[in-house]
Scaffold this motif. Structure first.
Motif, PDB file in Angstrom:
ATOM      1  N   ASP A  71       0.829  -1.207   0.000  1.00 53.43           N
ATOM      2  CA  ASP A  71       0.000   0.000   0.000  1.00 53.43           C
ATOM      3  C   ASP A  71       0.865   1.259   0.000  1.00 53.43           C
ATOM      4  O   ASP A  71       0.595   2.218   0.701  1.00 53.43           O
ATOM      5  CB  ASP A  71      -0.915   0.007   1.232  1.00 53.43           C
ATOM      6  CG  ASP A  71      -0.115  -0.117   2.525  1.00 53.43           C
ATOM      7  OD1 ASP A  71      -0.092   0.855   3.288  1.00 53.43           O
ATOM      8  OD2 ASP A  71       0.519  -1.153   2.741  1.00 53.43           O
ATOM      9  N   GLY A  72       1.906   1.257  -0.799  1.00 51.78           N
ATOM     10  CA  GLY A  72       2.783   2.430  -0.844  1.00 51.78           C
ATOM     11  C   GLY A  72       3.945   2.239   0.095  1.00 51.78           C
ATOM     12  O   GLY A  72       4.903   1.547  -0.206  1.00 51.78           O
ATOM     13  N   ASP A  73       3.841   2.831   1.295  1.00 60.83           N
ATOM     14  CA  ASP A  73       4.951   2.713   2.246  1.00 60.83           C
ATOM     15  C   ASP A  73       4.807   1.500   3.162  1.00 60.83           C
ATOM     16  O   ASP A  73       5.672   1.246   3.996  1.00 60.83           O
ATOM     17  CB  ASP A  73       5.070   3.990   3.082  1.00 60.83           C
ATOM     18  CG  ASP A  73       3.825   4.261   3.924  1.00 60.83           C
ATOM     19  OD1 ASP A  73       2.903   3.412   3.915  1.00 60.83           O
ATOM     20  OD2 ASP A  73       3.781   5.319   4.572  1.00 60.83           O
ATOM     21  N   ILE A 324     -12.132  -7.068   7.063  1.00 62.55           N
ATOM     22  CA  ILE A 324     -11.628  -5.850   6.426  1.00 62.55           C
ATOM     23  C   ILE A 324     -10.871  -6.181   5.151  1.00 62.55           C
ATOM     24  O   ILE A 324      -9.971  -7.015   5.142  1.00 62.55           O
ATOM     25  CB  ILE A 324     -10.665  -5.100   7.388  1.00 62.55           C
ATOM     26  CG1 ILE A 324     -11.384  -4.736   8.682  1.00 62.55           C
ATOM     27  CG2 ILE A 324     -10.090  -3.861   6.716  1.00 62.55           C
ATOM     28  CD1 ILE A 324     -10.428  -4.271   9.770  1.00 62.55           C
ATOM     29  N   ASN A 325     -11.246  -5.529   4.061  1.00 64.34           N
ATOM     30  CA  ASN A 325     -10.433  -5.490   2.845  1.00 64.34           C
ATOM     31  C   ASN A 325      -9.883  -4.079   2.732  1.00 64.34           C
ATOM     32  O   ASN A 325     -10.651  -3.121   2.613  1.00 64.34           O
ATOM     33  CB  ASN A 325     -11.277  -5.772   1.604  1.00 64.34           C
ATOM     34  CG  ASN A 325     -11.488  -7.252   1.304  1.00 64.34           C
ATOM     35  OD1 ASN A 325     -11.743  -7.616   0.176  1.00 64.34           O
ATOM     36  ND2 ASN A 325     -11.406  -8.084   2.330  1.00 64.34           N
ATOM     37  N   ALA A 326      -8.575  -3.913   2.798  1.00 64.24           N
ATOM     38  CA  ALA A 326      -7.960  -2.599   2.630  1.00 64.24           C
ATOM     39  C   ALA A 326      -7.362  -2.537   1.235  1.00 64.24           C
ATOM     40  O   ALA A 326      -6.548  -3.376   0.865  1.00 64.24           O
ATOM     41  CB  ALA A 326      -6.884  -2.384   3.679  1.00 64.24           C
ATOM     42  N   LEU A 327      -7.792  -1.568   0.446  1.00 60.60           N
ATOM     43  CA  LEU A 327      -7.356  -1.442  -0.938  1.00 60.60           C
ATOM     44  C   LEU A 327      -6.416  -0.268  -1.107  1.00 60.60           C
ATOM     45  O   LEU A 327      -6.575   0.758  -0.460  1.00 60.60           O
ATOM     46  CB  LEU A 327      -8.557  -1.232  -1.873  1.00 60.60           C
ATOM     47  CG  LEU A 327      -9.548  -2.378  -2.027  1.00 60.60           C
ATOM     48  CD1 LEU A 327     -10.507  -2.410  -0.853  1.00 60.60           C
ATOM     49  CD2 LEU A 327     -10.321  -2.218  -3.319  1.00 60.60           C
ATOM     50  N   SER A 328      -5.463  -0.422  -1.976  1.00 57.68           N
ATOM     51  CA  SER A 328      -4.544   0.655  -2.307  1.00 57.68           C
ATOM     52  C   SER A 328      -4.913   1.197  -3.676  1.00 57.68           C
ATOM     53  O   SER A 328      -4.876   0.472  -4.675  1.00 57.68           O
ATOM     54  CB  SER A 328      -3.108   0.122  -2.325  1.00 57.68           C
ATOM     55  OG  SER A 328      -2.217   1.140  -2.687  1.00 57.68           O
ATOM     56  N   LEU A 329      -5.299   2.477  -3.725  1.00 57.10           N
ATOM     57  CA  LEU A 329      -5.750   3.087  -4.975  1.00 57.10           C
ATOM     58  C   LEU A 329      -4.982   4.367  -5.267  1.00 57.10           C
ATOM     59  O   LEU A 329      -4.344   4.932  -4.394  1.00 57.10           O
ATOM     60  CB  LEU A 329      -7.252   3.411  -4.893  1.00 57.10           C
ATOM     61  CG  LEU A 329      -8.212   2.222  -4.852  1.00 57.10           C
ATOM     62  CD1 LEU A 329      -9.616   2.704  -4.534  1.00 57.10           C
ATOM     63  CD2 LEU A 329      -8.191   1.478  -6.168  1.00 57.10           C
ATOM     64  N   SER A 330      -5.100   4.818  -6.489  1.00 57.71           N
ATOM     65  CA  SER A 330      -4.481   6.065  -6.884  1.00 57.71           C
ATOM     66  C   SER A 330      -5.093   7.222  -6.116  1.00 57.71           C
ATOM     67  O   SER A 330      -6.293   7.240  -5.814  1.00 57.71           O
ATOM     68  CB  SER A 330      -4.681   6.285  -8.386  1.00 57.71           C
ATOM     69  OG  SER A 330      -4.400   7.613  -8.736  1.00 57.71           O
ATOM     70  N   VAL A 351      -5.964  -0.620 -13.827  1.00 66.63           N
ATOM     71  CA  VAL A 351      -7.107   0.264 -13.706  1.00 66.63           C
ATOM     72  C   VAL A 351      -6.688   1.622 -14.233  1.00 66.63           C
ATOM     73  O   VAL A 351      -5.660   2.167 -13.813  1.00 66.63           O
ATOM     74  CB  VAL A 351      -7.550   0.394 -12.233  1.00 66.63           C
ATOM     75  CG1 VAL A 351      -8.756   1.322 -12.131  1.00 66.63           C
ATOM     76  CG2 VAL A 351      -7.893  -0.975 -11.667  1.00 66.63           C
ATOM     77  N   GLN A 352      -7.425   2.177 -15.164  1.00 63.87           N
ATOM     78  CA  GLN A 352      -7.074   3.459 -15.764  1.00 63.87           C
ATOM     79  C   GLN A 352      -7.777   4.597 -15.029  1.00 63.87           C
ATOM     80  O   GLN A 352      -8.996   4.607 -14.918  1.00 63.87           O
ATOM     81  CB  GLN A 352      -7.492   3.475 -17.247  1.00 63.87           C
ATOM     82  CG  GLN A 352      -6.781   2.433 -18.105  1.00 63.87           C
ATOM     83  CD  GLN A 352      -5.319   2.777 -18.321  1.00 63.87           C
ATOM     84  OE1 GLN A 352      -4.911   3.913 -18.175  1.00 63.87           O
ATOM     85  NE2 GLN A 352      -4.527   1.777 -18.678  1.00 63.87           N
ATOM     86  N   HIS A 353      -6.998   5.505 -14.490  1.00 66.72           N
ATOM     87  CA  HIS A 353      -7.544   6.715 -13.865  1.00 66.72           C
ATOM     88  C   HIS A 353      -7.002   7.891 -14.669  1.00 66.72           C
ATOM     89  O   HIS A 353      -5.885   8.342 -14.454  1.00 66.72           O
ATOM     90  CB  HIS A 353      -7.123   6.833 -12.407  1.00 66.72           C
ATOM     91  CG  HIS A 353      -7.537   5.662 -11.582  1.00 66.72           C
ATOM     92  ND1 HIS A 353      -8.847   5.352 -11.354  1.00 66.72           N
ATOM     93  CD2 HIS A 353      -6.803   4.723 -10.949  1.00 66.72           C
ATOM     94  CE1 HIS A 353      -8.907   4.268 -10.596  1.00 66.72           C
ATOM     95  NE2 HIS A 353      -7.675   3.860 -10.341  1.00 66.72           N
ATOM     96  N   GLY A 354      -7.818   8.372 -15.626  1.00 70.80           N
ATOM     97  CA  GLY A 354      -7.309   9.386 -16.541  1.00 70.80           C
ATOM     98  C   GLY A 354      -6.225   8.758 -17.392  1.00 70.80           C
ATOM     99  O   GLY A 354      -6.408   7.722 -18.004  1.00 70.80           O
ATOM    100  N   SER A 355      -5.046   9.358 -17.384  1.00 65.02           N
ATOM    101  CA  SER A 355      -3.951   8.825 -18.191  1.00 65.02           C
ATOM    102  C   SER A 355      -2.944   8.054 -17.344  1.00 65.02           C
ATOM    103  O   SER A 355      -1.911   7.643 -17.838  1.00 65.02           O
ATOM    104  CB  SER A 355      -3.229   9.990 -18.892  1.00 65.02           C
ATOM    105  OG  SER A 355      -2.700  10.884 -17.924  1.00 65.02           O
ATOM    106  N   VAL A 356      -3.265   7.886 -16.065  1.00 63.55           N
ATOM    107  CA  VAL A 356      -2.299   7.248 -15.160  1.00 63.55           C
ATOM    108  C   VAL A 356      -2.743   5.819 -14.852  1.00 63.55           C
ATOM    109  O   VAL A 356      -3.766   5.604 -14.214  1.00 63.55           O
ATOM    110  CB  VAL A 356      -2.184   8.033 -13.836  1.00 63.55           C
ATOM    111  CG1 VAL A 356      -1.143   7.387 -12.933  1.00 63.55           C
ATOM    112  CG2 VAL A 356      -1.836   9.481 -14.124  1.00 63.55           C
TER     113      VAL A 356
END
Length: 368
Positions: A71-73, A324-330, A351-356
């Motif tokens: 989840d990032g860090d 609990i389901n913890a999701l990591s999203l943009s 998963v496309q979020h705009g161009s990222v």
């Protein structure tokens, strides 16, 4: 469909010839644990699993939850693991399968299934129910009906595959078609009596919670009968339905009748993975008129109710277990349309979020 069954049976028989008894047992248990791990990593906290010999309740003991922390860090993963790891394992409702046209085979399977309900259970095993396989695979004379009814009287949950294919529909109607050819080819002698779809529904009504699996070829009367009982739910497996090219479920008709619909993955023999999130995504693509929140209920609240587990599972409420389901999203994903963003995965796994492009979310799955 019967040809697919032949291929599955051929694969199983091939394994039995290649492996000795110890190796076969280890292979089967390893396959079950791999499926359990895959389901867990994809976010499923509770599984209703149809099991077959030589399955035993003690197979579930010793499951080790592998918790992804990406989840990032990694801070969220560390915190959840620190506080909840000791309670982090899936819960299973086992449904031992019963099938067979020959008397000896049918009785052996039923004895094995009922014996599992009386064995000691590891903490991962919530309960043991029963799964009479399907109308086309069950002996259906008076003695077999009586034995099956007696076994169902002792369980809380039962599941049956019903009205899955045109071949099954034809077999139930007149005993002819692809299944008749299949039985003749394999030397299987069947009784003149064949379980009808109405009788399958009646069987499932005998237990507090009945799971009617697939049901693509049920007619309106069947659906209304199942809905009227107040005890049944229909288990829809969209990707398995696509795999075989079956008629898609008339979801609007089923829901209008008041029959609850929940989602299942069916099997890795018909499905690329055991992810209910992916199943939900496929559902919304096939039925775009369905609101995402209604689809989500099919793998949460409605699913818990269908299994009789709504007191502990299915929603985040005071007094329930904290699944609990913890999701990591943009960071670009806002609260508006959040569920739609989560479920907008394309086949490449992005998963496309705009161009990222962001990786498809993985889950930090915990139960406390």
């Amino acid at each position: 469909f019967p040809e697919w069954i032949s291929s599955v049976l051929g694969w199983r028989f091939g394994q039995e010839k290649e492996l000795d008894a110890h190796q076969l047992l280890a292979q089967r248990r390893g396959a079950m644990l791999a499926g359990l791990q895959e389901s867990w990593q994809n976010g499923s906290c509770v599984l209703a699993d149809i099991v077959t010999p030589p399955w035993s309740p003690d197979w579930l003991g010793g499951f080790v939850a592998e918790v992804p922390m990406d989840d990032g860090d990694g801070e969220l993963g560390r915190k959840l693991t620190e506080h909840l790891a000791s309670a982090s394992y899936p819960r299973v409702l086992a449904l031992p399968e019963v099938l067979g046209h020959q008397v000896e085979r049918f009785e052996q399977m039923l004895d094995w299934a009922t014996a599992n309900a009386d064995r000691s259970r590891p903490e991962e095993l919530i309960d043991v129910g029963l799964s009479p396989h399907a109308p086309y695979s069950l002996r259906w004379d008076a003695a077999s009906r009586g034995a099956l009814l007696a076994a169902l009287a002792k369980v809380q949950v039962a599941a049956m595959h019903v009205a899955e294919s045109p071949a099954e529909q034809r077999w139930v109607m007149d005993g002819l078609g692809a299944f008749d050819e299949f039985f003749r080819r394999h030397g299987i002698v069947t009784t003149s009596e064949r379980m009808q779809f109405e009788e399958a529904i009646e069987l499932l009504e005998r237990v507090p919670r009945g799971l009617l699996i697939h049901g693509y070829y049920l007619n309106g009367q069947h659906i209304e009968r199942a809905a009227a009982s107040g005890r049944l739910a229909l288990v829809y497996c969209p990707r398995t339905c696509q795999h075989f090219g079956h008629r898609q479920l008339d979801l609007a008709k089923v829901r209008a009748a008041g029959l609850p619909v929940v989602l299942g993955t069916d099997s890795r023999a018909t499905n690329p993975d055991l992810s209910l999130w992916s199943e939900l995504s496929a559902l919304l693509q096939l039925h775009p008129q369905l609101a995402p929140c209604d689809g989500l209920a099919m793998i949460t609240t409605l699913a818990a109710e269908a299994l009789g587990m709504e007191q502990d599972f299915g929603s985040l409420e005071v007094g329930k277990l904290a699944c609990i389901n913890a999701l990591s999203l943009s960071a670009a994903v806002g609260p508006d349309g959040l569920l739609e963003s989560i479920l907008s995965a394309d086949p490449s796994g992005l998963v496309q979020h705009g161009s990222v492009p962001t990786p498809l979310p993985r889950f930090l799955n915990h139960i406390a």
